[in-house]
Design a protein around this motif. Structure first.
Motif, mmCIF file in Angstrom:
data_model
loop_
_atom_site.group_PDB
_atom_site.id
_atom_site.type_symbol
_atom_site.label_atom_id
_atom_site.label_comp_id
_atom_site.label_asym_id
_atom_site.label_seq_id
_atom_site.Cartn_x
_atom_site.Cartn_y
_atom_site.Cartn_z
ATOM 1 N N SER A 170 0.823 -1.209 0.000
ATOM 2 C CA SER A 170 0.000 0.000 0.000
ATOM 3 C C SER A 170 0.855 1.256 0.000
ATOM 4 O O SER A 170 0.578 2.204 -0.746
ATOM 5 N N ILE A 171 1.902 1.274 0.818
ATOM 6 C CA ILE A 171 2.781 2.447 0.869
ATOM 7 C C ILE A 171 3.456 2.668 -0.477
ATOM 8 O O ILE A 171 3.489 3.785 -0.993
ATOM 9 N N VAL A 172 3.977 1.603 -1.072
ATOM 10 C CA VAL A 172 4.624 1.727 -2.381
ATOM 11 C C VAL A 172 3.615 2.183 -3.421
ATOM 12 O O VAL A 172 3.903 3.066 -4.233
ATOM 13 N N HIS A 173 2.407 1.621 -3.393
ATOM 14 C CA HIS A 173 1.373 1.994 -4.363
ATOM 15 C C HIS A 173 0.997 3.473 -4.223
ATOM 16 O O HIS A 173 0.857 4.185 -5.220
ATOM 17 N N ILE A 174 0.864 3.938 -2.995
ATOM 18 C CA ILE A 174 0.527 5.346 -2.770
ATOM 19 C C ILE A 174 1.657 6.256 -3.251
ATOM 20 O O ILE A 174 1.426 7.287 -3.878
ATOM 21 N N GLN A 175 2.906 5.855 -2.984
ATOM 22 C CA GLN A 175 4.052 6.668 -3.396
ATOM 23 C C GLN A 175 4.232 6.694 -4.912
ATOM 24 O O GLN A 175 4.554 7.722 -5.484
ATOM 25 N N GLN A 176 4.040 5.536 -5.560
ATOM 26 C CA GLN A 176 4.323 5.444 -6.992
ATOM 27 C C GLN A 176 3.102 5.657 -7.875
ATOM 28 O O GLN A 176 3.245 5.956 -9.055
ATOM 29 N N GLY A 177 1.920 5.472 -7.327
ATOM 30 C CA GLY A 177 0.706 5.671 -8.110
ATOM 31 C C GLY A 177 0.451 4.558 -9.103
ATOM 32 O O GLY A 177 1.104 3.528 -9.102
ATOM 33 N N THR A 178 -0.499 4.793 -9.977
ATOM 34 C CA THR A 178 -0.878 3.837 -11.007
ATOM 35 C C THR A 178 -0.393 4.360 -12.353
ATOM 36 O O THR A 178 -0.669 5.512 -12.702
ATOM 37 N N PRO A 179 0.330 3.547 -13.112
ATOM 38 C CA PRO A 179 0.834 4.038 -14.394
ATOM 39 C C PRO A 179 -0.298 4.317 -15.384
ATOM 40 O O PRO A 179 -1.319 3.626 -15.390
ATOM 41 N N VAL A 180 -0.112 5.335 -16.194
ATOM 42 C CA VAL A 180 -1.055 5.661 -17.256
ATOM 43 C C VAL A 180 -0.511 5.037 -18.525
ATOM 44 O O VAL A 180 0.597 5.353 -18.961
ATOM 45 N N THR A 181 -1.276 4.123 -19.137
ATOM 46 C CA THR A 181 -0.804 3.412 -20.320
ATOM 47 C C THR A 181 -1.588 3.753 -21.583
ATOM 48 O O THR A 181 -1.287 3.258 -22.650
ATOM 49 N N GLN A 182 -2.618 4.594 -21.444
ATOM 50 C CA GLN A 182 -3.392 4.999 -22.616
ATOM 51 C C GLN A 182 -4.096 6.313 -22.330
ATOM 52 O O GLN A 182 -4.222 6.727 -21.189
ATOM 53 N N ASP A 183 -4.538 6.970 -23.377
ATOM 54 C CA ASP A 183 -5.280 8.210 -23.215
ATOM 55 C C ASP A 183 -6.637 7.928 -22.586
ATOM 56 O O ASP A 183 -7.207 6.844 -22.752
ATOM 57 N N GLY A 184 -7.156 8.913 -21.871
ATOM 58 C CA GLY A 184 -8.497 8.814 -21.318
ATOM 59 C C GLY A 184 -9.533 8.991 -22.414
ATOM 60 O O GLY A 184 -9.208 9.315 -23.562
ATOM 61 N N LYS A 185 -10.785 8.781 -22.070
ATOM 62 C CA LYS A 185 -11.872 8.933 -23.042
ATOM 63 C C LYS A 185 -12.347 10.379 -23.038
ATOM 64 O O LYS A 185 -12.554 10.975 -21.983
ATOM 65 N N SER A 186 -12.541 10.927 -24.216
ATOM 66 C CA SER A 186 -13.061 12.297 -24.350
ATOM 67 C C SER A 186 -14.531 12.326 -23.969
ATOM 68 O O SER A 186 -15.224 11.309 -23.995
ATOM 69 N N ALA A 187 -15.007 13.520 -23.650
ATOM 70 C CA ALA A 187 -16.425 13.701 -23.359
ATOM 71 C C ALA A 187 -17.236 13.330 -24.590
ATOM 72 O O ALA A 187 -16.825 13.614 -25.712
ATOM 73 N N PRO A 188 -18.390 12.670 -24.392
ATOM 74 C CA PRO A 188 -19.207 12.221 -25.519
ATOM 75 C C PRO A 188 -19.632 13.357 -26.465
ATOM 76 O O PRO A 188 -19.768 13.160 -27.666
ATOM 77 N N ASP A 189 -19.804 14.574 -25.904
ATOM 78 C CA ASP A 189 -20.237 15.686 -26.753
ATOM 79 C C ASP A 189 -19.058 16.434 -27.383
ATOM 80 O O ASP A 189 -19.236 17.422 -28.085
ATOM 81 N N GLY A 190 -17.832 15.944 -27.151
ATOM 82 C CA GLY A 190 -16.658 16.554 -27.745
ATOM 83 C C GLY A 190 -16.169 17.800 -27.046
ATOM 84 O O GLY A 190 -15.233 18.465 -27.514
#
Length: 170
Positions: free
Chosen positions: A146-166
């Motif tokens: 948990s400590i390591v996860h909090i310190q290092q976070g979660t890697p981002v491996t792809q772009d997020g999704k845009s809003a449906p209305d653009g």
């Protein structure tokens, strides 16, 4: 422990019982596959006045820790239940935890619960138990992960999704 300036000695699981009588405290950080002689030696170590701490897994010592394991814990929060105990007395907020096990206190005393995102109790997070002249303390959540996860976070491996209305491009 090193960062905090606390002396310790790392022992491989295969050598766990070598010279055990020279120690006052043994910490099992994770879930180890211990054989019957190792489990017996740890039980006698605690009964004769030693302290044993388990973090994230019982290492088949659930009875010694006073807990039963029910499931793996993916994520949760520690909620303090006993603020008078020295172990939990200065903890002010719920810690977000990742990994470990959901356990129930059977013969041990629950000091804290593990709750999910909805605030529902999914198990006991911290359990203490007096055994003979000794003491066990068990943490169901994997505090180290948990400590390591909090310190290092979660890697981002792809772009997020845009809003449906653009309106919000990512």
């Amino acid at each position: 422990l090193e960062h905090a300036g606390i002396f310790y000695k790392r022992i491989q699981p295969a050598h766990l019982t070598d010279g055990m009588d020279d120690y006052a405290l043994i910490i099992l950080p994770g879930h180890f596959k211990l054989d019957t002689p190792q489990k017996g030696k740890l039980k006698r170590f605690v009964e004769s006045g030693g302290a044993l701490i388990g973090i994230g897994g019982t290492s088949q010592l659930g009875r010694l820790f006073g807990v039963s394991t029910h499931a793996r814990l993916s994520e949760g929060y520690i909620q303090i239940m006993d603020e008078a105990c020295p172990v939990t007395s200065n903890l002010q907020s719920s810690l977000h935890v990742f990994g470990g096990h959901q356990v129930l206190a059977i013969t041990g005393k629950s000091l804290a619960k593990t709750v999910n995102r909805k605030g529902e109790i999914v198990g006991d997070a911290i359990v203490e138990k007096e055994v003979g002249e000794g003491y066990t303390l068990f943490f169901g959540p994997d505090l180290l992960k948990s400590i390591v996860h909090i310190q290092q976070g979660t890697p981002v491996t792809q772009d997020g999704k845009s809003a449906p209305d653009g309106s919000a491009q990512l």
